[in-house]
Design a protein around this motif. Structure first.
Motif, PDB file in Angstrom:
ATOM      1  N   GLN A 337      89.012   8.597   8.521  1.00 24.39           N
ATOM      2  CA  GLN A 337      89.655   7.490   9.220  1.00 24.39           C
ATOM      3  C   GLN A 337      88.589   6.537   9.741  1.00 24.39           C
ATOM      4  O   GLN A 337      87.460   6.958  10.015  1.00 24.39           O
ATOM      5  CB  GLN A 337      90.510   8.006  10.377  1.00 24.39           C
ATOM      6  N   LEU A 339      87.193   4.310  12.666  1.00 24.44           N
ATOM      7  CA  LEU A 339      87.288   4.244  14.115  1.00 24.44           C
ATOM      8  C   LEU A 339      87.287   2.799  14.602  1.00 24.44           C
ATOM      9  O   LEU A 339      87.003   1.868  13.843  1.00 24.44           O
ATOM     10  CB  LEU A 339      86.122   5.013  14.751  1.00 24.44           C
ATOM     11  N   GLU A 340      87.578   2.611  15.874  1.00 26.37           N
ATOM     12  CA  GLU A 340      87.669   1.266  16.436  1.00 26.37           C
ATOM     13  C   GLU A 340      86.351   0.507  16.352  1.00 26.37           C
ATOM     14  O   GLU A 340      86.339  -0.721  16.243  1.00 26.37           O
ATOM     15  CB  GLU A 340      88.119   1.345  17.903  1.00 26.37           C
ATOM     16  N   ASP A 341      85.235   1.217  16.429  1.00 21.99           N
ATOM     17  CA  ASP A 341      83.925   0.549  16.385  1.00 21.99           C
ATOM     18  C   ASP A 341      83.435   0.291  14.958  1.00 21.99           C
ATOM     19  O   ASP A 341      82.299  -0.130  14.753  1.00 21.99           O
ATOM     20  CB  ASP A 341      82.879   1.363  17.156  1.00 21.99           C
ATOM     21  N   GLY A 342      84.288   0.585  13.964  1.00 17.20           N
ATOM     22  CA  GLY A 342      83.923   0.314  12.577  1.00 17.20           C
ATOM     23  C   GLY A 342      83.293   1.482  11.858  1.00 17.20           C
ATOM     24  O   GLY A 342      83.105   1.441  10.635  1.00 17.20           O
TER      25      GLY A 342
END
Length: 421
Positions: A337, A339-342
């Motif tokens: 997956q 993540l929000e930070d790339g």
């Protein structure tokens, strides 16, 4: 300056931190002599103007003495030179007078002793550092030469310091004061303990299979080799232990290569699905023999910044562990997956016995096993997860663990992702 020359001579005979310590204490002792012999400081010192150096080909040649004098002139005074040198040192420096009271502390000493120079000046050293080793070193240094030892500061964080002490003398009979230099060697001592523990653990792990091999060989030599019914079983045991030895030695060499920086020399973008599929194929015989179903859920085109062989080894170790500790006819999920930070998180999820909460913080330690007897029976060396952690760090990533006893474990590798154009 005699102490500085003496320290340099000692450095040729000593090695490592001790040699550096002697050089540092020699230099600081020389500065201490300048400090004691310098005129008293004025109440309102005049600011020293900053002089900008101008390149001059005829003056750029190093000439002993002349260049040193020029440096003093640029700094403005001997005291300025002392301050510049002491303030830039990572070692803590204390200057004591004849009454063993503190007359100077550099910024590093303030941090080490958790006390400002303002609060420490004028106090007896025992009010600041009450330690018998320091008292002995101060007494010994007055007899001549440089004395050194180690001091442990107990507190919130236990720290170890190499301590060097030298007397500041105007002449052989007159001692003006003493210099104390504190060098933080906490990390070095920790590494030394880790190295000692590692050697002890490797020796123990090597001894066990070697003892077994020798026992079976002796049994065969004493006549069991003629026992057609059991000799095959003995040879099988010898083969198993030899393979265990080979696996252990291979892991030790791999770990050493990773830590040395020779294994991973560069990182590049690569397809996560390709590496995962290769690992699943390589371990096919193992998961098929236990009738385990492998479910891959990695979107095509997922790319990460990694090292091809390093990434393969991480996946291989994680999936191999999942297969070993999963019950027959169970399922293992391999997925990823963003993540929000790339960054991209790649995970291997099993439905095995899980890992107790108290053991989860130690699973990445060398030779740590949650169930030692079971791990050895399965051919584990106790180094697999340690290798995973080191490889993750070398690829500028991190490894994570989520586990619950009786429900299984999920090991994850987080790496920098490649942003799609």
């Amino acid at each position: 300056m005699i102490l500085l020359v003496s320290a340099a001579l000692y450095a040729f005979q000593l090695s490592g931190l001790m040699a550096v310590g002697f050089i540092v204490i020699g230099m600081v002792a020389a500065l201490g002599l300048v400090y004691f012999l310098a005129p008293a400081r004025p109440a309102n010192p005049v600011a020293v103007p900053v002089v900008t150096a101008v390149s001059d080909p005829e003056r750029d040649v190093y000439i002993p003495g002349r260049n040193f004098d020029e440096m003093l002139q640029r700094l403005g005074s001997n005291e300025s030179m002392i301050n510049v040198i002491l303030n830039s040192m990572s070692e803590g420096v204390l200057l004591l007078n004849q009454a063993d009271r503190i007359v100077l502390m550099n910024p590093s000493a303030e941090k080490i002793l958790e006390m400002s120079e303002k609060d420490g000046l004028g106090k007896h050293y025992l009010e600041i550092v009450r330690h018998p080793v320091l008292a002995d070193l101060l007494t010994e240094s007055k007899k001549g030469g440089i004395s050194s030892g180690e001091i442990e500061f107990m507190g919130k964080d236990e720290r170890t310091f190499a301590v060097s002490v030298a007397a500041v003398r105007k002449n052989p009979e007159l001692i003006l004061g003493q210099i104390v230099v504190l060098s933080d060697i906490t990390s070095m001592k920790r590494l030394m303990r880790m190295r000692t523990d590692f050697v002890a653990n490797v020796s123990h792990e090597l001894k066990t299979p070697l003892t077994a091999i020798l026992g079976y060989v002796e049994t065969l030599l004493e006549g069991a080799i003629d026992d057609k019914k059991n000799r095959g079983q003995f040879l099988k045991k010898i083969s198993d232990q030899a393979q265990r030895l080979h696996a252990l030695i291979s892991d030790v060499l791999e770990l050493s290569k990773i830590e040395s920086g020779m294994f991973i020399t560069s990182l590049e973008p690569m397809e996560l699905t390709e590496v995962a599929s290769q690992v699943v194929e390589v371990l096919k015989a193992k998961w098929e023999s236990k009738e385990i179903a492998i479910h891959q859920d990695i979107p095509v085109g997922t790319r990460v910044i990694a090292h091809q062989e390093g990434l393969f080894h991480v996946f291989e170790n994680l999936l191999d562990n999942a297969i070993k500790y999963s019950p027959e006819k169970s399922e293992i999920r391999v997925y990823s997956q963003v993540l929000e930070d790339g960054r991209v998180e790649f995970s291997v999820e099993d439905h095995g016995a899980g890992i107790p909460q108290e053991a989860q913080s130690r699973v990445f330690e060398r030779f740590f096993r949650v169930d030692a007897s079971r791990s050895r029976a399965m051919g584990g060396t106790g180094l697999g997860l340690s290798i995973v952690k080191h490889l993750a760090e070398k690829m500028k990533g991190e490894v994570r663990l989520k586990s619950e006893e009786g429900k299984g474990s999920t090991f994850s590798l987080v790496l920098a992702g490649v942003i799609k154009p």
